[in-house]
Design a protein around this motif. Sequence first.
Motif, PDB file in Angstrom:
ATOM      1  N   VAL A 148     -18.258  41.694  -5.777  1.00  0.00           N
ATOM      2  CA  VAL A 148     -17.753  43.086  -5.474  1.00  0.00           C
ATOM      3  C   VAL A 148     -16.302  42.858  -5.444  1.00  0.00           C
ATOM      4  O   VAL A 148     -15.437  43.573  -5.873  1.00  0.00           O
ATOM      5  CB  VAL A 148     -18.489  43.630  -4.184  1.00  0.00           C
ATOM      6  CG1 VAL A 148     -17.615  44.959  -3.974  1.00  0.00           C
ATOM      7  CG2 VAL A 148     -19.774  44.175  -4.763  1.00  0.00           C
ATOM      8  N   SER A 198     -13.674  42.572  -8.086  1.00  0.00           N
ATOM      9  CA  SER A 198     -13.494  43.806  -9.201  1.00  0.00           C
ATOM     10  C   SER A 198     -12.225  44.186  -8.958  1.00  0.00           C
ATOM     11  O   SER A 198     -11.316  44.426  -8.054  1.00  0.00           O
ATOM     12  CB  SER A 198     -14.753  44.605  -8.705  1.00  0.00           C
ATOM     13  OG  SER A 198     -14.774  45.201  -7.465  1.00  0.00           O
ATOM     14  N   TYR A 215     -11.241  47.720  -8.567  1.00  0.00           N
ATOM     15  CA  TYR A 215     -10.910  48.824  -7.576  1.00  0.00           C
ATOM     16  C   TYR A 215     -10.530  48.175  -6.182  1.00  0.00           C
ATOM     17  O   TYR A 215      -9.715  48.612  -5.472  1.00  0.00           O
ATOM     18  CB  TYR A 215     -12.079  49.881  -7.491  1.00  0.00           C
ATOM     19  CG  TYR A 215     -13.426  49.142  -7.238  1.00  0.00           C
ATOM     20  CD1 TYR A 215     -14.066  49.322  -8.493  1.00  0.00           C
ATOM     21  CD2 TYR A 215     -13.892  48.855  -6.137  1.00  0.00           C
ATOM     22  CE1 TYR A 215     -15.326  48.677  -8.180  1.00  0.00           C
ATOM     23  CE2 TYR A 215     -15.118  48.318  -5.996  1.00  0.00           C
ATOM     24  CZ  TYR A 215     -15.974  48.254  -6.980  1.00  0.00           C
ATOM     25  OH  TYR A 215     -17.107  47.938  -7.014  1.00  0.00           O
ATOM     26  N   VAL A 216     -11.316  46.917  -5.830  1.00  0.00           N
ATOM     27  CA  VAL A 216     -10.897  46.106  -4.838  1.00  0.00           C
ATOM     28  C   VAL A 216      -9.624  45.698  -4.797  1.00  0.00           C
ATOM     29  O   VAL A 216      -8.275  45.718  -3.761  1.00  0.00           O
ATOM     30  CB  VAL A 216     -11.624  45.060  -4.426  1.00  0.00           C
ATOM     31  CG1 VAL A 216     -11.500  44.356  -2.963  1.00  0.00           C
ATOM     32  CG2 VAL A 216     -13.127  45.869  -4.054  1.00  0.00           C
ATOM     33  N   ALA A 226      -7.112  48.396  -4.146  1.00  0.00           N
ATOM     34  CA  ALA A 226      -7.184  49.028  -2.926  1.00  0.00           C
ATOM     35  C   ALA A 226      -5.963  48.149  -1.969  1.00  0.00           C
ATOM     36  O   ALA A 226      -5.389  48.442  -1.283  1.00  0.00           O
ATOM     37  CB  ALA A 226      -8.671  49.098  -2.157  1.00  0.00           C
ATOM     38  N   ILE A 259     -11.521  48.331   3.625  1.00  0.00           N
ATOM     39  CA  ILE A 259     -12.078  47.772   2.209  1.00  0.00           C
ATOM     40  C   ILE A 259     -13.497  47.408   2.505  1.00  0.00           C
ATOM     41  O   ILE A 259     -14.376  47.671   1.574  1.00  0.00           O
ATOM     42  CB  ILE A 259     -11.345  46.462   1.938  1.00  0.00           C
ATOM     43  CG1 ILE A 259      -9.962  46.695   1.266  1.00  0.00           C
ATOM     44  CG2 ILE A 259     -12.076  46.000   0.393  1.00  0.00           C
ATOM     45  CD1 ILE A 259      -9.259  45.722   0.494  1.00  0.00           C
ATOM     46  N   GLY A 297     -15.346  50.636   3.150  1.00  0.00           N
ATOM     47  CA  GLY A 297     -15.376  51.692   2.149  1.00  0.00           C
ATOM     48  C   GLY A 297     -16.195  50.943   0.886  1.00  0.00           C
ATOM     49  O   GLY A 297     -17.014  51.705   0.409  1.00  0.00           O
ATOM     50  N   HIS A 298     -15.842  49.852   0.324  1.00  0.00           N
ATOM     51  CA  HIS A 298     -16.213  49.325  -1.015  1.00  0.00           C
ATOM     52  C   HIS A 298     -17.722  48.404  -0.700  1.00  0.00           C
ATOM     53  O   HIS A 298     -18.387  48.741  -1.501  1.00  0.00           O
ATOM     54  CB  HIS A 298     -15.205  48.552  -1.636  1.00  0.00           C
ATOM     55  CG  HIS A 298     -13.936  49.431  -1.960  1.00  0.00           C
ATOM     56  ND1 HIS A 298     -14.079  50.482  -2.824  1.00  0.00           N
ATOM     57  CD2 HIS A 298     -12.553  49.336  -1.634  1.00  0.00           C
ATOM     58  CE1 HIS A 298     -12.990  51.123  -3.389  1.00  0.00           C
ATOM     59  NE2 HIS A 298     -12.150  50.407  -2.372  1.00  0.00           N
ATOM     60  N   ARG A 323     -20.910  50.179   0.385  1.00  0.00           N
ATOM     61  CA  ARG A 323     -21.780  50.819  -0.519  1.00  0.00           C
ATOM     62  C   ARG A 323     -22.456  49.957  -1.381  1.00  0.00           C
ATOM     63  O   ARG A 323     -23.366  50.320  -1.955  1.00  0.00           O
ATOM     64  CB  ARG A 323     -20.746  51.815  -1.381  1.00  0.00           C
ATOM     65  CG  ARG A 323     -20.854  53.174  -0.551  1.00  0.00           C
ATOM     66  CD  ARG A 323     -19.952  54.319  -1.205  1.00  0.00           C
ATOM     67  NE  ARG A 323     -19.140  54.888  -0.426  1.00  0.00           N
ATOM     68  CZ  ARG A 323     -17.717  54.888  -0.503  1.00  0.00           C
ATOM     69  NH1 ARG A 323     -17.136  54.679  -1.524  1.00  0.00           N
ATOM     70  NH2 ARG A 323     -17.097  55.709   0.459  1.00  0.00           N
ATOM     71  N   HIS A 324     -21.818  48.991  -2.018  1.00  0.00           N
ATOM     72  CA  HIS A 324     -22.513  47.883  -2.797  1.00  0.00           C
ATOM     73  C   HIS A 324     -23.833  47.158  -2.113  1.00  0.00           C
ATOM     74  O   HIS A 324     -24.716  46.701  -2.929  1.00  0.00           O
ATOM     75  CB  HIS A 324     -21.562  47.027  -3.530  1.00  0.00           C
ATOM     76  CG  HIS A 324     -20.726  47.798  -4.633  1.00  0.00           C
ATOM     77  ND1 HIS A 324     -21.341  47.948  -5.946  1.00  0.00           N
ATOM     78  CD2 HIS A 324     -19.810  48.507  -4.835  1.00  0.00           C
ATOM     79  CE1 HIS A 324     -20.332  48.581  -6.634  1.00  0.00           C
ATOM     80  NE2 HIS A 324     -19.340  48.912  -5.851  1.00  0.00           N
TER      81      HIS A 324
END
Lengths: 117, 281
Positions: free
Chosen positions: B166, B169, B171-172, B175, B185, B188-189, B192-193
């Motif tokens: 993750v 990736s 989007y991280v 961020a 981070i 948030g990210h 969820r994963h």
Amino acid sequence: MLHRVLRNAAAPALLLQFGSWGELFGGSVLAEQVFSYPGLGAATTAAALGQDVPLLLGIALFTTVFVFVGNTLGDLVHARVDPRVGRAGRDDLRRTAWRDARGAAPAPARATAEEAG
Amino acid sequence: MTAVAAAGHLPDRRRRTLWWIASALAVVLGVVVAGTLGADAAQTTGLADRNLGPSWEHLFGTDRLGRDMLARTLAGLRLSLLVGTSAALISAAIAVVLACAAVVFGGVVDRVVSWLVDAFLALPHLVLLILLAFALGGGTQAVVIAVAVTHWPTLTRVLRGHARHVVTSDYVAVARGLGRSGWSIATGHLARHLLGHVVVGTVLLFPHAILHEAALSFLGLGVDPAGPSIGVLLAESMRYLTAGAWWLALLPGLCLLVVVKLVDTIGENARALVDPRSVHL
């Protein structure tokens, strides 16, 4: 088919199996309690129930050595069965040796280029 | 795809998986409730009815003190499930925190966590379990802590692998570029994963936790021998096996096997829902 499948599947399977070598001791603890075999597993149980700390620590150390030996054997067997894994280690060594020798290699090349040009 | 599924009379795979999970969960919860309801019967001794075989009155027979074995087995399963659940939840919490910290902060933290995982995996887990239960003095609390501390390494490894995937990736990276802190981070990210994998990993930890609790109680290092844990039931039965009292060991053992298999079914089906590629291979 057996030839192809077995040859390709054997390497990781052997690696995983040797990795679980240390678990033999874990299983023996329960089995020896049931069948009353006088083994290391029974010694572990007796040490735990009888508050024998040095024996417990000694058995823990010995089983850790076993786990390490099992993993190392697995790596060696894996390298032997799967030639690509073994070759990678040797290639690295050869590559560094070649890189060290490159300091000497350009000088004769430059000399021959000057001779030619 | 929905058209094809509606045409046949069997529900599609996803729905079947959900049904499997629901029914297995219902049975496991039923066992817990039955164990709570039968707690009195599990302790009522009847010295006139010692060591009776299975009959219509006592479906699983009676033990050496005349206690009904069915009630004892259900109470024992309830205790084993509770201990297994708490140990698995603690283990999962440790694993999530360490895996996220290792991936988000990287560098030294990552190396320390990897070293810890390797150190804990260096000992065979039953030996480590015995060491910890002994060091903590035995009893239910010691069993929960010992099982939790032995089972977090494998889950941490798996979660760390997913979390690294993750973190690499886009989007991280965005961020981080926007200046968000590591903590935000992570929550948030990553959360969820990783949630799906955490749930599956926890449910798949239950069978191990339950079986190890039974093993510790069997050896005498676990819960109080007066309490009906399945391990305690099996340990008590060993003395009477040669006398022919087969129901004392076989029936509780079978029930333990069935409950563990049910929890494993929940875990495997949940994993099929979260990560469908693992099923089709």
